[in-house]
Design a protein around this motif. Sequence first.
Motif, PDB file in Angstrom:
ATOM      1  N   ASN A   1       0.872  -1.179   0.000  1.00 48.42           N
ATOM      2  CA  ASN A   1       0.000   0.000   0.000  1.00 48.42           C
ATOM      3  C   ASN A   1       0.903   1.221   0.000  1.00 48.42           C
ATOM      4  OD1 ASN A   1       0.756   0.350   2.920  1.00 48.42           O
ATOM      5  ND2 ASN A   1      -0.502  -1.486   3.103  1.00 48.42           N
TER       6      ASN A   1
ATOM      7  N   GLN B   1       6.879   7.801  -3.382  1.00 50.78           N
ATOM      8  CA  GLN B   1       6.306   6.719  -4.192  1.00 50.78           C
ATOM      9  C   GLN B   1       7.339   6.137  -5.155  1.00 50.78           C
ATOM     10  OE1 GLN B   1       2.852   8.477  -6.024  1.00 50.78           O
ATOM     11  NE2 GLN B   1       1.871   8.873  -4.056  1.00 50.78           N
TER      12      GLN B   1
ATOM     13  N   ASN C   1      -1.628  -4.864  -5.131  1.00 51.70           N
ATOM     14  CA  ASN C   1      -2.819  -4.591  -4.330  1.00 51.70           C
ATOM     15  C   ASN C   1      -3.848  -3.906  -5.226  1.00 51.70           C
ATOM     16  OD1 ASN C   1      -4.791  -3.700  -2.585  1.00 51.70           O
ATOM     17  ND2 ASN C   1      -3.398  -2.738  -1.131  1.00 51.70           N
ATOM     18  N   ARG C   2      -4.858  -4.657  -5.657  1.00 52.15           N
ATOM     19  CA  ARG C   2      -5.857  -4.113  -6.592  1.00 52.15           C
ATOM     20  C   ARG C   2      -6.724  -3.029  -5.950  1.00 52.15           C
ATOM     21  NH1 ARG C   2      -3.462  -5.841 -11.145  1.00 52.15           N
ATOM     22  NH2 ARG C   2      -3.513  -8.100 -11.420  1.00 52.15           N
ATOM     23  N   ASP C   3      -6.711  -2.933  -4.622  1.00 54.74           N
ATOM     24  CA  ASP C   3      -7.535  -1.933  -3.945  1.00 54.74           C
ATOM     25  C   ASP C   3      -6.827  -0.591  -3.782  1.00 54.74           C
ATOM     26  OD1 ASP C   3      -9.403  -3.966  -3.640  1.00 54.74           O
ATOM     27  OD2 ASP C   3      -8.743  -4.470  -1.607  1.00 54.74           O
ATOM     28  N   ASP C   4      -5.526  -0.543  -4.043  1.00 54.73           N
ATOM     29  CA  ASP C   4      -4.753   0.685  -3.860  1.00 54.73           C
ATOM     30  C   ASP C   4      -4.494   1.315  -5.224  1.00 54.73           C
ATOM     31  OD1 ASP C   4      -2.447   2.496  -3.628  1.00 54.73           O
ATOM     32  OD2 ASP C   4      -2.282   1.736  -1.576  1.00 54.73           O
ATOM     33  N   PRO C   5      -5.113   2.456  -5.512  1.00 56.86           N
ATOM     34  CA  PRO C   5      -4.983   3.037  -6.859  1.00 56.86           C
ATOM     35  C   PRO C   5      -3.555   3.410  -7.221  1.00 56.86           C
ATOM     36  CG  PRO C   5      -6.129   4.544  -5.365  1.00 56.86           C
ATOM     37  CD  PRO C   5      -6.006   3.243  -4.644  1.00 56.86           C
ATOM     38  N   ILE C   6      -2.767   3.841  -6.238  1.00 55.77           N
ATOM     39  CA  ILE C   6      -1.380   4.216  -6.527  1.00 55.77           C
ATOM     40  C   ILE C   6      -0.574   2.980  -6.927  1.00 55.77           C
ATOM     41  CG2 ILE C   6       0.751   5.136  -5.527  1.00 55.77           C
ATOM     42  CD1 ILE C   6      -1.063   6.916  -3.755  1.00 55.77           C
TER      43      ILE C   6
ATOM     44  N   SER D   1      -1.823   0.054  -7.998  1.00 55.32           N
ATOM     45  CA  SER D   1      -2.382  -0.509  -9.238  1.00 55.32           C
ATOM     46  C   SER D   1      -1.833   0.204 -10.467  1.00 55.32           C
ATOM     47  CB  SER D   1      -3.909  -0.417  -9.221  1.00 55.32           C
ATOM     48  OG  SER D   1      -4.445  -1.246  -8.216  1.00 55.32           O
ATOM     49  N   ALA D   2      -1.615   1.509 -10.336  1.00 53.28           N
ATOM     50  CA  ALA D   2      -1.096   2.284 -11.467  1.00 53.28           C
ATOM     51  C   ALA D   2       0.356   1.943 -11.784  1.00 53.28           C
ATOM     52  CB  ALA D   2      -1.220   3.772 -11.172  1.00 53.28           C
TER      53      ALA D   2
ATOM     54  N   SER E   1      -7.058  -8.573  -3.218  1.00 52.85           N
ATOM     55  CA  SER E   1      -8.076  -7.557  -2.975  1.00 52.85           C
ATOM     56  C   SER E   1      -8.973  -7.987  -1.821  1.00 52.85           C
ATOM     57  CB  SER E   1      -8.930  -7.373  -4.239  1.00 52.85           C
ATOM     58  OG  SER E   1     -10.082  -6.595  -3.970  1.00 52.85           O
TER      59      SER E   1
END
Length: 451
Positions: free
Chosen positions: A187, A203, A219-224, A226-227, A239
């Motif tokens: 995360n 980051q 981590n598919r739930d964390d947009p940063i 996932s990007a 997830s």
Amino acid sequence: MTAELQQHSSHYSLIIGLGQTGLSCARFLLQQGNAVAVIDSSEKPACLNALQKDYPEVVVKTGGIPADWLMRADSIVLSPGVDPRLPQIRQAAEAGIEIIGDIELFARHANAPIIAITGSNGKSTVTTLVGLMAQRADKKVAVGGNLGTPALDLLTDPAPDFYVLELSSFQMETVHSMNAFASVILNVSPDHLDRYDSIEDYQRAKQKVYHGTGVMVINRDDPIVSAMAVAGRDQLGFSLHESTGYEFGVLTQRGHLWLAEGDTPLMLVSDMKIAGSHNIANALAALALGSVMGLPMDAMLKALKEFKGLPHRCRFVRELHGVRWFNDSKATNVGASIAAIEGLAENGKIVLIAGGVGKGQNFAPLSPILNNYVCTIVLIGQSAEELARHVPETVQIHFAADMKSAVQAANNSAQTGQQVLLSPACASFDQFANYADRGDHFEQAVRELAA
């Protein structure tokens, strides 16, 4: 001392920082036949006596970081606690002197696959879990890095089956050539903003863990995070929602929540001894890494059922008069405290003890979390007043001078069925030696409460 340095060698590696990591670097480089010198800004670094006892020939300079020492070095090995933005370090870098850290040295000499684990929160738990899973699968595994044994001290001949490393953003700053077999950023939330010029720099330091050709655990739930996924690279996701294929997630069946691989239930969440949604995510991340390593599922699930959690990480302390007390002193940033609060929220309203050294963080994201789940907050330490500005009117505020007073105030406030959580969202060094010392003071004060 400078004349002694010049006589010592015209070619040497300069280690900056003499804590456990610096000592491990000196030991490793000397064993490799390198000439070594060491400097530290402190007059009495933590491992000075150990270095002088084992390696009296090593030249040591304490009480500063002189630029002329840096400019004469062949290479500079930075300990993680040393800020690479220091002018004399930048000057050396601009002069073409190689600047690395212990993880870069480790990556160059590793003789087994590396499992690399970083993230703002949860990395010690996941690192420990993956190590336990590998042991249950009868694999020879060496676990360390930012947690426990310094990475260079893990290098052995014969090699283990895997190296499992917890890596901090500080360690990743000086890494260039690591190519992990599998890596994860659990995360990303704002942290250490006193060390970085921007959240993007923080980051980018984390993102280095994904460099190379290994499997990216995402981590598919964390947009940063996932990007950061790279098209064409092998990926495996996790997830806190339902997943598909071989990715890891959760399922609800007959009213019970299960850890799952795709649509296959694996084990009841209630069979884990670690609590909270953040620990479900940690378990799923560990399962994903273990599956990339080829560990048998039954061994991984056995480890998950056994694991009781790490000290000072949302650990249950005691129940008194129907109130449950939890020590989450390791939560040194806002993201970690939010994860802990949300993780325990389903079990009743929370009395929170928070505060310490804010490290330049923005406390605003705490406000809606406090509004939803916290009835009372007890504030301690240097950032208490700053934190108080972000506490909503729905939450009662108390200030306390020390941990014992904070525990007493929390005990006076907490009602049967509620929970008291130490989750400071801050560093500890205004009042304590470290987060463990803070947690120990908390647990001692909780145990002293009259039954």
